[in-house]
Scaffold this active site. Structure first.
Site, PDB file in Angstrom:
ATOM      1  N   ILE A  24       0.843  -1.197   0.000  1.00  0.00           N
ATOM      2  CA  ILE A  24       0.000   0.000   0.000  1.00  0.00           C
ATOM      3  C   ILE A  24       0.881   1.250   0.000  1.00  0.00           C
ATOM      4  O   ILE A  24       0.393   2.350   0.189  1.00  0.00           O
ATOM      5  CB  ILE A  24      -0.969   0.016   1.202  1.00  0.00           C
ATOM      6  N   ALA A  25       2.173   1.056  -0.223  1.00  0.00           N
ATOM      7  CA  ALA A  25       3.138   2.160  -0.142  1.00  0.00           C
ATOM      8  C   ALA A  25       3.326   2.838  -1.493  1.00  0.00           C
ATOM      9  O   ALA A  25       2.676   3.834  -1.800  1.00  0.00           O
ATOM     10  CB  ALA A  25       4.474   1.645   0.399  1.00  0.00           C
ATOM     11  N   ARG A  26       4.196   2.298  -2.306  1.00  0.00           N
ATOM     12  CA  ARG A  26       4.514   2.841  -3.626  1.00  0.00           C
ATOM     13  C   ARG A  26       4.631   1.685  -4.598  1.00  0.00           C
ATOM     14  O   ARG A  26       5.209   0.647  -4.289  1.00  0.00           O
ATOM     15  CB  ARG A  26       5.840   3.618  -3.613  1.00  0.00           C
ATOM     16  N   GLU A  49       1.487   2.393 -12.521  1.00  0.00           N
ATOM     17  CA  GLU A  49       0.187   2.990 -12.222  1.00  0.00           C
ATOM     18  C   GLU A  49      -0.103   4.175 -13.137  1.00  0.00           C
ATOM     19  O   GLU A  49       0.787   4.985 -13.379  1.00  0.00           O
ATOM     20  CB  GLU A  49       0.193   3.447 -10.760  1.00  0.00           C
ATOM     21  N   HIS A  53      -5.780   2.172  -5.729  1.00  0.00           N
ATOM     22  CA  HIS A  53      -5.021   3.178  -4.991  1.00  0.00           C
ATOM     23  C   HIS A  53      -5.927   3.986  -4.049  1.00  0.00           C
ATOM     24  O   HIS A  53      -5.957   5.220  -4.084  1.00  0.00           O
ATOM     25  CB  HIS A  53      -4.284   4.108  -5.954  1.00  0.00           C
ATOM     26  N   ILE A  54      -6.625   3.270  -3.188  1.00  0.00           N
ATOM     27  CA  ILE A  54      -7.559   3.923  -2.260  1.00  0.00           C
ATOM     28  C   ILE A  54      -7.277   3.613  -0.796  1.00  0.00           C
ATOM     29  O   ILE A  54      -8.101   3.889   0.067  1.00  0.00           O
ATOM     30  CB  ILE A  54      -9.020   3.550  -2.588  1.00  0.00           C
TER      31      ILE A  54
END
Length: 103
Positions: free
Chosen positions: A10-12, A41, A59-60
């Site tokens: 959930i970082a990058r 992305e 990406h939420i």
């Protein structure tokens, strides 16, 4: 990683090689993955879309009221510090800030 491992990102997106992850998931080198971010992305590689042992989110992960409020509060705290001539608490390049303050 162990074959029973689940990778969560959930970082990058760039910290995980999506193609290598897809191969590891496909061959059973790891059990599963949960991704909220992707290497290219907003595009997702087709190999990940074809797998049943991966959960993909758009990406939420930070889209909660509590998290967004904390982001706003931190931005305000940084702005107040900078306007007051102090070092912002979330500053990444302190050397640049020191140069700006001196000028």
């Amino acid at each position: 990683m162990k074959p029973t491992a689940t990778l969560i990102n959930i970082a990058r997106g760039g910290i995980v090689d999506d193609f290598a992850l897809a191969q590891a998931l496909k061959t059973g080198k790891i059990f599963a993955a949960g991704l909220d971010v992707f290497e290219g992305e907003p595009k997702v590689i087709p190999e990940l879309l074809e797998l049943s042992n991966v959960v993909l989110a758009p990406h939420i992960a930070s889209a909660t009221e509590k998290t967004r409020r904390a982001m706003v509060d931190l931005a305000i705290e940084n702005l107040r510090a900078a306007i007051g001539g102090k070092q912002p608490p979330s500053l990444i390049n302190a050397e640049v800030n020191a140069e700006v303050i001196r000028s």
